[in-house]
Motif scaffolding. Sequence first.
Motif, PDB file in Angstrom:
ATOM      1  N   GLN C  76      23.762  14.677  29.666  1.00  0.00           N
ATOM      2  CA  GLN C  76      24.610  13.811  30.606  1.00  0.00           C
ATOM      3  C   GLN C  76      25.793  13.462  29.976  1.00  0.00           C
ATOM      4  OE1 GLN C  76      21.695  10.938  31.978  1.00  0.00           O
ATOM      5  NE2 GLN C  76      20.731  12.240  33.150  1.00  0.00           N
ATOM      6  N   GLY C 131      28.075  22.434  32.917  1.00  0.00           N
ATOM      7  CA  GLY C 131      28.774  21.088  32.486  1.00  0.00           C
ATOM      8  C   GLY C 131      27.559  20.035  32.362  1.00  0.00           C
ATOM      9  N   PRO C 132      27.954  19.051  31.703  1.00  0.00           N
ATOM     10  CA  PRO C 132      27.019  17.883  31.575  1.00  0.00           C
ATOM     11  C   PRO C 132      26.685  17.258  32.844  1.00  0.00           C
ATOM     12  CG  PRO C 132      29.293  17.228  30.827  1.00  0.00           C
ATOM     13  CD  PRO C 132      29.500  18.698  31.103  1.00  0.00           C
ATOM     14  N   GLN C 133      25.604  16.828  32.923  1.00  0.00           N
ATOM     15  CA  GLN C 133      25.319  16.182  34.098  1.00  0.00           C
ATOM     16  C   GLN C 133      25.692  14.616  34.310  1.00  0.00           C
ATOM     17  OE1 GLN C 133      23.527  18.248  36.394  1.00  0.00           O
ATOM     18  NE2 GLN C 133      24.263  19.621  34.500  1.00  0.00           N
TER      19      GLN C 133
END
Lengths: 344, 344, 344, 344
Positions: C76, C131-133
Motif C-alpha cells: 500500500q 501500482g501500490p494500493q
Amino acid sequence: MHFASDNSGPANPEILAALSAANTGYAMGYGADEEMAKVTSRIREIFEAPQAAVYLVATGTAANVLALSTLSQPWQTLFCTRQAHINVDECNGPEFYTGGAKLTLVSDADKMTPADLRQALEGEENRGVHGPQRGPVSITQVTEFGTVYTLDELRALCDVSKSYGLPVHLDGARFTNALVSLGCTPAEMTWKAGVDVVSFGGTKNGCMGVEAVIFFDPAKAQEFEYRRKRGAHLFSKHRYLSAQMLAYLTDDLWLRNASAANAKAARLAAGLRDAGAHFSHDPQANMIFAALPRATHQRLFDAGAVYHLWDGTLDGAAEEAVTARFVCDWSVGDDQIDAFLALL
Amino acid sequence: MHFASDNSGPANPEILAALSAANTGYAMGYGADEEMAKVTSRIREIFEAPQAAVYLVATGTAANVLALSTLSQPWQTLFCTRQAHINVDECNGPEFYTGGAKLTLVSDADKMTPADLRQALEGEENRGVHGPQRGPVSITQVTEFGTVYTLDELRALCDVSKSYGLPVHLDGARFTNALVSLGCTPAEMTWKAGVDVVSFGGTKNGCMGVEAVIFFDPAKAQEFEYRRKRGAHLFSKHRYLSAQMLAYLTDDLWLRNASAANAKAARLAAGLRDAGAHFSHDPQANMIFAALPRATHQRLFDAGAVYHLWDGTLDGAAEEAVTARFVCDWSVGDDQIDAFLALL
Amino acid sequence: MHFASDNSGPANPEILAALSAANTGYAMGYGADEEMAKVTSRIREIFEAPQAAVYLVATGTAANVLALSTLSQPWQTLFCTRQAHINVDECNGPEFYTGGAKLTLVSDADKMTPADLRQALEGEENRGVHGPQRGPVSITQVTEFGTVYTLDELRALCDVSKSYGLPVHLDGARFTNALVSLGCTPAEMTWKAGVDVVSFGGTKNGCMGVEAVIFFDPAKAQEFEYRRKRGAHLFSKHRYLSAQMLAYLTDDLWLRNASAANAKAARLAAGLRDAGAHFSHDPQANMIFAALPRATHQRLFDAGAVYHLWDGTLDGAAEEAVTARFVCDWSVGDDQIDAFLALL
Amino acid sequence: MHFASDNSGPANPEILAALSAANTGYAMGYGADEEMAKVTSRIREIFEAPQAAVYLVATGTAANVLALSTLSQPWQTLFCTRQAHINVDECNGPEFYTGGAKLTLVSDADKMTPADLRQALEGEENRGVHGPQRGPVSITQVTEFGTVYTLDELRALCDVSKSYGLPVHLDGARFTNALVSLGCTPAEMTWKAGVDVVSFGGTKNGCMGVEAVIFFDPAKAQEFEYRRKRGAHLFSKHRYLSAQMLAYLTDDLWLRNASAANAKAARLAAGLRDAGAHFSHDPQANMIFAALPRATHQRLFDAGAVYHLWDGTLDGAAEEAVTARFVCDWSVGDDQIDAFLALL
C-alpha cells in the motif's frame, strides 16, 4: 490493429527456434550453462565493456528491483520521475527489495532535467540521520512517454549524479528502441555517459521473457547473485533464458526488432498527425501519445482497434480530445497500420 | 549417464511445441491470457477443487516463498525439516518474503513424524509476545531424500497442524513423482489430507520453467497477487507460462513424465542394489541416495557418469563408502542406465 | 533564550517525581505493571473510549511507525504531507516497519485539504496489481508548521478517507498543544472526527520520553503487540514509561504544560509581530515560523538566542529576510521571552 | 522474596538522582548532549579502547538487533545457542532488523563449545548462492543458564569465528555480572578475546532502561546510526539515557550492583544446595537453575516467594523435582534471602 503494448505481441520466431535448439542434452543449471558464457561475452563485446558482470532474469521488474537494491541502502532515497515504472508499476517492489528505501520523485514530465535532478537532490538536504540519505538515480530510456534522452541529456544527468557521488541506473526496458532512435552505440548510451548499471530489456522487444542486468563495475556482482537467488529469480533451467538472450543478440535481431517497431510507430504517428491528432510528447521510439476526439476513439474501438486511453475515458463530450497511448512492437504488420489509418 | 538433477535435462518437446503454438497473435498480459483461464479450469478439475485459486510463477523458490509469505506473519515461525528446500536452498528467501519470519527445524530426517511436529510445536510454547508465534507447516513431497509420505502420514501431519490451527503448505516441486509413486489422486494427496496450499511443480518434471501455486481456499488469493507482483514474479508475456502448464496437464504429460522418471530410477536403484550399494533412504520416486566405495565413484566419474556425492568427497580411503545422489528425469534413456549399470 | 525545540528543555519535575515514586519494590515487566493498568484507564476516560487499546513506547517515531505498520500492508501507499515527520524525519522508518510500503505526498503546505487528499487518492487510481494500493491517511496535529487543523477540517479529511475505506492515523506528537489551542475534547479531536489511531505525544510536552499509541478499535491490538516487541520497543522495566504517562495525565499536567507552551509562544509571536516579522504560517500552538532580516538574526544569535533558521543561512544580504523556527516548551520563562523581545 | 527477574526490581537510587541532576536547562537532542560525550570517554577508558564508537539505546533487544544487523547481510545466517535471547525472546527481531537473515542454532546447552561452533559453521557448507552465507557469531555472557564463559572459552570461540572471517557479537545484557564473576577487565572479556561488538547492558543491573552498543572498530558506526534512527531508537531527549549510563559508570556503581547481585545469588545458591536442590547448571553469576520437589515449590509460592518454574508446572507428583529459575538483582536484601531460606 493491436497497439496496446509491446508485451502483447508474439515473440520473434528466431527466439523460439533458439529455445528448441537449446533443448537438447544436459546442461548445468543456475547460470552455469554454456550459453550463458556466450551471452556474457556477447554483451561485453556489444557494450565494449570487457569487465562487465552480466546476469539474466525473466522480468523487467526483477531487473530493476535487483539492480537498485544492489546499488542502494535501506536508509536512502532513490531518484526517478513520477511516471517511472519503478514508481507506478511495480507495486512497491523497489521498496520491498531495498528493505524500505524511498523514491524521491524528481519530475512529473517525461524526462527529468539536470536542474530538476539537482533541485530534488538539494531537497534531500543534509538532515543528519533524520531524513533519508541520497541514493541512486534511475533514468528510464525510452521514457514512459515515448521520448528519448539525447546523449547530451544523459551525460548531464549522470554528471549531476556523480557530483553527489551517486550511482546511476538505466531502466532500459526499451533500451534498443532508444538505441536505434539515437543511432549511437550501447557504450555511448551507458557507461560512456556515466551509467553504472543497466536493465537491458529483451521482453518488450521480441523475446519471450528475458532481461539482462549489466554492471560495468563488477564490484557488487556477488551481492547481486545473493539478491537474485533469495528473490527467487535464479532459474534452475537457466539455459532457456540464455538461449533467448543469445538469439536476441545474434544476427542483429535486437536491432532489427527495435528498428521495425520504431519504423512502424513512425508511420502510425505520421498518419495520426495527418488526421489532426495532437501529440502530448514527441514520439521518438515505438510509443505514441496522441489526442483524438472521443468520437474518433469510439469509432476506432468499434472497428476493432486495440489501444489504451491514457488520461480519460469514453464518457464525455464526443468532440473532446482524449489522449491515447499507441505502442508498436516488432511484429506489427504494415497491413494493420494501413487498416488503422484508413479507418482514421 | 547424467543423473545430477532433474533440472539438467531438456524440456519435453511437447512443452516447446506448445510454446510455438501459443506464439501467434496478440494476447493480454499479466495472467489475463486465454490459456491461463484454461490452466485454472484444468487444475480445478484435476484437483477436484472448483473454488481453487491458481497462479503461475517460473521458479519453485518463487512458488514456495510467495505461498508461505501469504500464509504467515512476520512474527511467526514456520515448521519444516532441516533439509527442506526452503531452509537450505533458497538463500533466506522465505525470511525475506515473509518480512522476517523464522523457520523451526522439526527433524533432521527425510520425513517429519507427527511426534516430531508436535514436539517442535510444543517447543515454540507460549512465551507471550517474546518468542515467535506458531505459523504454517511446510511439508515436502517427494522429500529431499527421495522418499514419499504416505497418505496416512500426510493426514497425520495435517491433523497435528490443524489441532494447533495452523495452515499446511506442500512443497510439491516433485509433486507428480510422488503422486504416481502413491497411485493416488491429487485431491487425496492435498486438500483431502488437509493441505491448504500447494507448490505444484512443473520445472523438474519436464517443463522449461513453470510452477503453479494452488490455494484451495481462495480467501487469500488477492494478497498473493500483490505479493507476486511486488516480488517481480508476474510475467508480462504470461501466455508462455500458461502454455507450458497447459501442455503439461494435457494428454497426461505430467503423469507420463513422472512415471518415466520414477521407472528409470527404479531400474537404476535395482542395479545399484545388485552391485552392493547401501541405500540411506528407500528410493520411492526419482531420487536415489546410495553409498558406493570411493574407488567405484572414481571409476564411474572417469567413465563420464555425472552425479553428486552427497556426504563426502573423493579424498580418502578408496574402499570407504560415500553416499551419492542419483536423480532421473523424464528424459533419461534406458541406454544410459544400461551403460551405467554395465560400468558398475 | 532557547527556542530551538520542544525536546531540548527539561522534563517537568512532576514527571521525575513520579519516576522516583515508582522506583520502589518489585513490578511485573513488559507492560504488566500496575501503573500501566491505570494509564489505560485514564486514557480511556480522557478519550471517552472505554474499549480503546493503549500502548506505551519511548519515542514519537516508534509510535508512528508501529501504528502505521499495524494499519497498513506492504503493497500500500500511505498519504501524508511532504513535511510530515514520517516523511522527512524518520529515516525511512515507516518504509522499514511496513515492510516496504510507500508514502504519497498529498501537499507541500502545512495542512492537506480534502481536495488535496481526494486528488492524491485519485492519483493512486486503480492500476490493478501494478501500482501500490491505497493505505492509511496520516494527519499531523499540530502541523509541522505550527498550525492546527480545526475540527471541521479534521472531520472533512476523515470523511474523505472513510469514503475510500481507509483508516486515519493522527500523528499527535504535539497533541495537547493542538487540543488546548482548539479548546475541544480529546474525543472530538480524534474518534468523533473519524480518527482510528493516535500517536499521543508526551515527550515534547514535558515528559522525559513516553508516547502512547491509542487504537479506538482494539481489533488490531494483538498485532501491535507483536510489532512492538520485534521492533525492540517493549520495555522490560515498563513501569518507568507508565509512571511518566500517569503523572502526565494527573492533575492536568499535560494541559498545564501545553497551555504554558502555547501562551509563551503567543507572547513571543506578538513581540515578533510588533518587531515587523513576517509569518509564513499563523502560529496557533507553540511553534512560530517568522521571517526577520539576516542582520537581526545575527544580532540575536550573537546575544545568545538559540533557534533554527528554516529556509536559508546567515550568508547573504544583511537586510534580506530569512524565516526561522521558534519553539516554546512548557519550561520557557517569561524572563527569557522578555530578554529576547528586548533584544529584538 | 522476589527472584523472578533482574528487570523487576527498582533502579538504583543513584540512577534516579542522576536523572534529576540532568534535568535542568537546555540540552542538544539526539545524542549531541554533553553527557553523551562523557559516556563515550568513560566507556573508551573502561574498555581501553580509545577508538571505540559508542551508542545508547533503551532496551537490550534494541542493542542486539541493531548491532547484529549492522554486522550482517540479509543473505547470511547468524550463529548462536538455541536459548539465546536473540533466538527465543525477541519475537524475530533479528530477522526483522537484518532484512531476513537466519539464525543457526549451534548448541542446546548453556554454552557453545568451539567444536559445536565449528560443526555448525561446517554445516553451513559452501552451497554457492543456494544456502545462506555464514554471518556473525553471537555469544551470550552471562549465558541464559547463569553460567559464565571463561576467558579461554571466549578466546577459543572468537578464534574459530576469526578463522572463518566472521565478526563476533557479545550479548552482554548481564555483562557486568560476568565481569565480576571472572574478575577480569572489560578489555579482556571483549576485544582482547576477539569480540568485535558488545551489547553492554545497564537495564538488568540497576538502571532504568539503558544499554550501550560498543563497536571497537568504528568503521560501521555511521551505518549503525542510520539503523538506530530508522529503527525508532534514537531518543530526542537523549540526555536521560546518557545520564543513566554515566551514573552507572561512576563510582563503580556498575561493579557494585553486579557484585551485590552475584553475592546474593551465591548465598541463595548455597542455601538451596544445603536444602538438597539439584542444579542443572553451575550458578556463576546472578541466576540459579535449581530443581526442587513440586511440594516445596508449592509451599514457597504459598508463602509469597516469586520466581519462575522453568521446565514444568505444579501439576504432577508432589515429590517430583521441577527446575526453577531464581534471579537476584542488585536490590535484593539479605532479609529476603534469609526469609526464603528459612522457609526452605
